[in-house]
Motif scaffolding. Structure first.
Motif, PDB file in Angstrom:
ATOM      1  N   LEU A   3     -23.195  14.095  -7.088  1.00 48.11           N
ATOM      2  CA  LEU A   3     -22.407  13.941  -5.862  1.00 48.11           C
ATOM      3  C   LEU A   3     -21.158  14.803  -5.941  1.00 48.11           C
ATOM      4  N   ILE A   8     -19.437  12.720  -0.688  1.00 47.21           N
ATOM      5  CA  ILE A   8     -18.864  11.377  -0.568  1.00 47.21           C
ATOM      6  C   ILE A   8     -18.111  11.242   0.749  1.00 47.21           C
ATOM      7  N   ILE A  17     -21.081   4.115   3.478  1.00 42.23           N
ATOM      8  CA  ILE A  17     -20.396   3.450   2.380  1.00 42.23           C
ATOM      9  C   ILE A  17     -19.840   2.141   2.937  1.00 42.23           C
ATOM     10  N   TYR A  40     -13.252  10.622  -6.747  1.00 42.85           N
ATOM     11  CA  TYR A  40     -13.985   9.449  -6.269  1.00 42.85           C
ATOM     12  C   TYR A  40     -14.744   8.812  -7.426  1.00 42.85           C
ATOM     13  N   TYR A  42     -17.980   6.419  -7.623  1.00 39.66           N
ATOM     14  CA  TYR A  42     -19.075   5.852  -6.826  1.00 39.66           C
ATOM     15  C   TYR A  42     -19.647   4.686  -7.607  1.00 39.66           C
ATOM     16  N   ASN A  43     -19.691   3.529  -6.985  1.00 39.61           N
ATOM     17  CA  ASN A  43     -20.134   2.325  -7.669  1.00 39.61           C
ATOM     18  C   ASN A  43     -21.011   1.504  -6.747  1.00 39.61           C
TER      19      ASN A  43
END
Length: 76
Positions: A3, A8, A17, A40, A42-43
């Motif tokens: 990513l 994002i 998101i 960022y 990302y989770n």
């Protein structure tokens, strides 16, 4: 592939998101006009969902010897 910040930001713009958290670090009078660095993380947040089935069998048989089973979206 990985990513990118642009990907994002597009996901955020497209509302793909669920939640965006913004954390500002080291913001002071001295640093506020410096060029920003945006990073960022990302989770994924997992929700636990339980479905309770109440069964009234029409004859006395053991429906299942396992009272709790895992759903199709979960692997043990």
């Amino acid at each position: 592939k990985t990513l990118t910040n642009e990907k994002i930001e597009q996901l955020i713009h497209d509302r793909e998101i669920d939640e965006v958290i913004t954390i500002e670090e080291n913001k002071t009078e001295k640093t506020k006009n410096n060029k920003l660095i945006i990073k960022y993380v990302y989770n994924v947040k997992i929700k636990r969902i339980v479905t309770k089935y109440v069964i009234y069998p029409d004859k006395e048989t053991n429906i299942s010897k396992f009272p709790v089973i895992y759903g199709n979206n979960l692997k043990s």
